[in-house]
Design a protein around this motif. Sequence first.
Motif, short mmCIF file in Angstrom:
data_model
loop_
_atom_site.label_atom_id
_atom_site.label_comp_id
_atom_site.label_asym_id
_atom_site.label_seq_id
_atom_site.Cartn_x
_atom_site.Cartn_y
_atom_site.Cartn_z
N ALA A 219 0.83 -1.20 0.00
CA ALA A 219 0.00 0.00 0.00
C ALA A 219 0.87 1.25 0.00
O ALA A 219 0.54 2.25 -0.66
N GLY A 220 1.98 1.21 0.74
CA GLY A 220 2.89 2.34 0.74
C GLY A 220 3.53 2.56 -0.61
O GLY A 220 3.65 3.69 -1.09
N ARG A 221 3.93 1.47 -1.26
CA ARG A 221 4.53 1.60 -2.60
C ARG A 221 3.51 2.15 -3.59
O ARG A 221 3.84 2.97 -4.45
N ALA A 222 2.27 1.67 -3.49
CA ALA A 222 1.21 2.17 -4.39
C ALA A 222 0.99 3.66 -4.18
O ALA A 222 0.79 4.40 -5.15
N LEU A 223 1.04 4.10 -2.94
CA LEU A 223 0.87 5.52 -2.66
C LEU A 223 2.02 6.32 -3.25
O LEU A 223 1.81 7.35 -3.90
N ALA A 224 3.24 5.85 -3.05
CA ALA A 224 4.40 6.55 -3.61
C ALA A 224 4.35 6.57 -5.13
O ALA A 224 4.68 7.58 -5.76
N ASP A 225 3.92 5.47 -5.74
CA ASP A 225 3.83 5.41 -7.20
C ASP A 225 2.78 6.38 -7.74
O ASP A 225 2.91 6.87 -8.87
N ALA A 226 1.75 6.66 -6.94
CA ALA A 226 0.67 7.53 -7.40
C ALA A 226 1.03 9.00 -7.34
O ALA A 226 0.34 9.83 -7.97
N ILE A 227 2.07 9.36 -6.59
CA ILE A 227 2.45 10.76 -6.40
C ILE A 227 3.76 11.01 -7.12
O ILE A 227 4.79 10.40 -6.81
N ALA A 228 3.75 11.89 -8.10
CA ALA A 228 4.93 12.11 -8.93
C ALA A 228 6.14 12.48 -8.08
O ALA A 228 6.10 13.41 -7.28
N GLY A 229 7.23 11.72 -8.25
CA GLY A 229 8.48 12.03 -7.60
C GLY A 229 8.58 11.65 -6.14
O GLY A 229 9.57 11.97 -5.49
N ALA A 230 7.57 10.99 -5.58
CA ALA A 230 7.59 10.66 -4.16
C ALA A 230 8.72 9.70 -3.84
O ALA A 230 9.05 8.81 -4.63
N ARG A 231 9.32 9.89 -2.68
CA ARG A 231 10.33 8.96 -2.19
C ARG A 231 9.64 7.87 -1.36
O ARG A 231 8.59 8.09 -0.77
N TYR A 232 10.29 6.72 -1.29
CA TYR A 232 9.74 5.59 -0.52
C TYR A 232 10.85 5.00 0.35
O TYR A 232 11.93 4.71 -0.14
N VAL A 233 10.56 4.86 1.64
CA VAL A 233 11.47 4.25 2.60
C VAL A 233 10.72 3.17 3.36
O VAL A 233 9.60 3.40 3.83
#
Length: 278
Positions: A219-233
């Motif tokens: 779910a976190g990765r999907a959220l990051a993928d949906a927001i342009a340029g978002a970082r994921y940790v």
Amino acid sequence: MPHLDHAGASLFYTLDGPDSAPVLIFSNALGTDHTMWAPQAEALRGQFRILRYDTRGHGRSTLPPGPFTVAGLGGDVLALMDALGIREAAFCGLSMGGLTGMWLGVNAPRRFTRLVLANTAARISTAASWNTRIDGVLRGGMASLVAASVQRWFTPAFASAAGAGLDGLRAVLAGLDARGYAANCAALRDADLREAVGAIPVPVLVIAGSADLSTPPAAGRALADAIAGARYVELEAAHLSSFEQPARFTDALRDFLGAEASAGGDAGRRQESVSVSG
């Protein structure tokens, strides 16, 4: 104790740190209060002016009459900023606080320099599961939720090792008004920002817990993928990753919030995927 009366609720808040420092707002998870951010506040108070508050119906904040939505939770943040003369701030919210941050990023992006969305999703769980939880807490009270909530919040190894160190969080949860908890559950049940988050123009960091069953890493990765340029940790933790991995969570915050804003909008922003182990 400082409170702000807004929209039928009395909102408790704390504001600490140098007057001239940039403001960082922390928003708590469902069933907790502003004290869940104690490790981050202690570590960052020299670099930031830190605003923590109890979400309506939690801690020392009261519950307004009638139902409300995530828009009401976001409106509380904006009201606090206006009352305290805060023109813009960075924002960090976990779970329910993360959904509040998403709403703010969509509806008031000019007020925020950066958003940290931790252990959250644009749509959390299902209406049926929220309704079951609402019915259960209204029948059985808050005490009926404590053991199951701690099991969701932390990995078994951490909970066992922490022992009495989690008693403060247990006490906060057990002491909540069941009606306030249920009202926030209803707001989360009705919140679905999956179609909206793509419009967030603010730099975003998404933090997930590798063992989080409530808002899993996918779910976190999907959220990051949906927001342009978002970082994921991704941290080796369950749902309350800020408490289970305080140093690594704070390091991720410091790295993201200390970075210079990139030039050129989305073209200058990059997406990162980082796995951080214990």
